[in-house]
Scaffold this active site. Structure first.
Site, PDB file in Angstrom:
ATOM      1  N   ARG A  54      30.779  80.437  -1.550  1.00  0.00           N
ATOM      2  CA  ARG A  54      29.497  80.527  -1.655  1.00  0.00           C
ATOM      3  C   ARG A  54      28.712  80.189  -2.815  1.00  0.00           C
ATOM      4  O   ARG A  54      27.737  79.382  -2.866  1.00  0.00           O
ATOM      5  CB  ARG A  54      29.022  81.998  -1.160  1.00  0.00           C
ATOM      6  CG  ARG A  54      29.273  82.507   0.100  1.00  0.00           C
ATOM      7  CD  ARG A  54      29.622  83.785   0.137  1.00  0.00           C
ATOM      8  NE  ARG A  54      31.128  84.065  -0.149  1.00  0.00           N
ATOM      9  CZ  ARG A  54      31.862  83.898   0.835  1.00  0.00           C
ATOM     10  NH1 ARG A  54      31.729  83.943   1.931  1.00  0.00           N
ATOM     11  NH2 ARG A  54      33.209  83.791   0.192  1.00  0.00           N
ATOM     12  N   THR A  55      28.923  80.759  -3.960  1.00  0.00           N
ATOM     13  CA  THR A  55      28.224  80.657  -5.172  1.00  0.00           C
ATOM     14  C   THR A  55      28.354  79.432  -5.434  1.00  0.00           C
ATOM     15  O   THR A  55      27.232  78.720  -6.005  1.00  0.00           O
ATOM     16  CB  THR A  55      28.801  81.595  -6.193  1.00  0.00           C
ATOM     17  OG1 THR A  55      28.986  82.757  -5.613  1.00  0.00           O
ATOM     18  CG2 THR A  55      28.043  81.763  -7.265  1.00  0.00           C
ATOM     19  N   LYS A  82      46.485  70.951 -17.923  1.00  0.00           N
ATOM     20  CA  LYS A  82      47.547  70.354 -19.182  1.00  0.00           C
ATOM     21  C   LYS A  82      47.525  71.008 -20.412  1.00  0.00           C
ATOM     22  O   LYS A  82      47.789  70.513 -21.524  1.00  0.00           O
ATOM     23  CB  LYS A  82      47.220  68.847 -19.243  1.00  0.00           C
ATOM     24  CG  LYS A  82      47.389  68.176 -18.014  1.00  0.00           C
ATOM     25  CD  LYS A  82      46.614  66.533 -18.373  1.00  0.00           C
ATOM     26  CE  LYS A  82      46.394  65.996 -17.016  1.00  0.00           C
ATOM     27  NZ  LYS A  82      45.422  64.864 -17.352  1.00  0.00           N
ATOM     28  N   ARG A 104      31.324  80.322 -13.757  1.00  0.00           N
ATOM     29  CA  ARG A 104      32.073  81.571 -13.228  1.00  0.00           C
ATOM     30  C   ARG A 104      33.826  81.424 -13.902  1.00  0.00           C
ATOM     31  O   ARG A 104      34.480  80.657 -13.939  1.00  0.00           O
ATOM     32  CB  ARG A 104      32.507  81.179 -11.688  1.00  0.00           C
ATOM     33  CG  ARG A 104      33.503  82.265 -11.177  1.00  0.00           C
ATOM     34  CD  ARG A 104      33.654  82.436  -9.570  1.00  0.00           C
ATOM     35  NE  ARG A 104      32.385  83.160  -9.097  1.00  0.00           N
ATOM     36  CZ  ARG A 104      32.181  83.552  -7.980  1.00  0.00           C
ATOM     37  NH1 ARG A 104      33.327  83.394  -6.962  1.00  0.00           N
ATOM     38  NH2 ARG A 104      31.211  84.109  -7.454  1.00  0.00           N
ATOM     39  N   HIS A 132      27.198  89.567 -11.790  1.00  0.00           N
ATOM     40  CA  HIS A 132      27.079  88.317 -10.901  1.00  0.00           C
ATOM     41  C   HIS A 132      25.696  88.262 -10.714  1.00  0.00           C
ATOM     42  O   HIS A 132      25.128  88.763  -9.501  1.00  0.00           O
ATOM     43  CB  HIS A 132      27.554  88.640  -9.620  1.00  0.00           C
ATOM     44  CG  HIS A 132      27.872  87.530  -8.795  1.00  0.00           C
ATOM     45  ND1 HIS A 132      27.124  86.210  -8.695  1.00  0.00           N
ATOM     46  CD2 HIS A 132      28.826  87.291  -7.692  1.00  0.00           C
ATOM     47  CE1 HIS A 132      27.665  85.473  -8.081  1.00  0.00           C
ATOM     48  NE2 HIS A 132      28.694  85.956  -7.181  1.00  0.00           N
TER      49      HIS A 132
HETATM   50  N1   CP Z   1      29.777  86.515  -3.330  1.00  0.00           N
HETATM   51  C1   CP Z   1      30.453  85.535  -3.833  1.00  0.00           C
HETATM   52  O1   CP Z   1      30.479  85.548  -5.069  1.00  0.00           O
HETATM   53  O2   CP Z   1      31.186  84.681  -3.159  1.00  0.00           O
HETATM   54  P1   CP Z   1      32.228  83.638  -3.540  1.00  0.00           P
HETATM   55  O3   CP Z   1      33.350  84.098  -4.357  1.00  0.00           O
HETATM   56  O4   CP Z   1      32.666  82.930  -2.314  1.00  0.00           O
HETATM   57  O5   CP Z   1      31.378  82.533  -4.457  1.00  0.00           O
END
Ligand code: CP
Length: 318
Positions: A54-55, A82, A104, A132
């Protein structure tokens, strides 16, 4: 350097501005404008060192809808395999020409480290147990569209249920929703709750059934086994019995309440019903709203002041 690393940076006024901007972004698309030019000529680099569906996709969609170019980096298919270091990776992408980073990482603090090394804004797309921020904003957006007013969730009762302790989503949501006035209760087995709220400023309980019928927003969390450093769930079936959304609990959800989940869902564990048949479910709305909210955040941190959100309406029609 303006960015978004932590919800602690957001006061109520900035949260409300971002939610209002997200509403404009959503309305722009509803009106048939597929794109705005707020980030035309800008390059957004998405650096994902941890899996995401999603993110990542919603940040990249958001950047493209603002006419930015997207540099998409995935650690699993990169020279990290590597032995290239995080810092060398960042410097390489900077040399290619990124105007902003969306980061992330499984370790808390990595987006902040990248912000120190680079001279462009960094948006945290989830770091370890820590934060988040855009998930909390999209959740606040989803809730404010149904309860209260865009700038207030006074009196709205939110129960965040499950593996709260390891959840960056829960930590970020407690902060944002509380700033908007919501009453947040954290629900889970004591081993998966922060100790006495951990200074999070929220009440805790291990009695889901005791709060279910008074809850306006039931927010389910996944058990994040990948973040557990010690066994904290002695018995999965007992966990499900006490904390899962079972068919019986689904019938007891308040009419007009909302069911949310940040995804990915573990069907058969925390969700034991098909959410698509639960009228209270807004789980897919959260995903759609995520694009509008991330457009608002990217425009805020990367847009030139003269190309502010208001000019988004001058976007191109489909
Ligand atoms: N909610 C969320 O962060 O989903 P993802 O890990 O799929 O990005």
């Amino acid at each position: 350097m303006k960015g978004l690393l932590d919800t602690a940076e957001l006061d109520r006024r900035r949260i409300v501005e971002l939610l209002e901007s997200a509403d404009e972004m959503r309305a722009m698309r509803t009106a048939g404008h597929q794109k705005s030019e707020v980030l035309k000529g800008r390059v957004v680099a998405t650096l994902f060192f941890e899996d995401s569906t999603r993110t990542r996709l919603s940040f990249e969609t958001a950047a493209r809808r603002l006419s930015a170019e997207v540099l998409s980096f995935s650690a699993t298919t990169s020279s990290v395999n590597k032995g290239e270091s995080l810092r060398d990776t960042v410097e390489t992408l900077q040399a290619i020409g990124a105007d902003g980073w969306v980061v992330r990482h499984k370790s808390s603090g990595v987006p902040a480290a990248i912000a120190r090394w680079s001279n462009v804004p960094v948006v945290n797309a989830g770091d370890g147990w820590h934060q988040h921020p855009t998930q909390a904003l999209l959740d606040a957006f989803t809730i404010t569209r149904e309860f209260g007013t865009p700038d207030s969730l006074e009196g709205v009762r939110v129960a965040i249920v499950g593996d709260v302790r390891h959840s960056r989503v829960a930590r970020s949501n407690v902060d944002v929703l509380s700033k908007l006035g919501a009453e947040v209760v954290l629900v889970g087995p004591r081993t998966l709750l922060p100790v006495e709220g951990g200074g999070w400023g929220a009440r805790t309980t291990d009695d889901l059934d005791g709060v279910l019928e008074d809850t306006d927003v039931l927010y389910l969390l996944r058990v994040q086994r990948e973040r557990m450093t010690a066994p904290r769930l002695p018995d999965r079936s007992e966990y499900c019995e006490r904390f899962a959304l079972t068919p019986e609990r689904a019938k007891r959800l308040k009419s007009g309440s909302l069911l949310l989940h940040p995804g990915p869902m573990n069907r058969g564990t925390e969700v034991q019903v098909d959410p698509s048949v639960i009228t209270q479910s807004r789980i897919l709305d959260q995903v759609s709203n995520g694009v509008a909210v991330r457009m608002a955040v990217l425009a805020d941190v990367l847009g030139a002041p003269e190309r502010n959100i208001g000019s988004a309406a001058g976007g191109s029609a489909a």
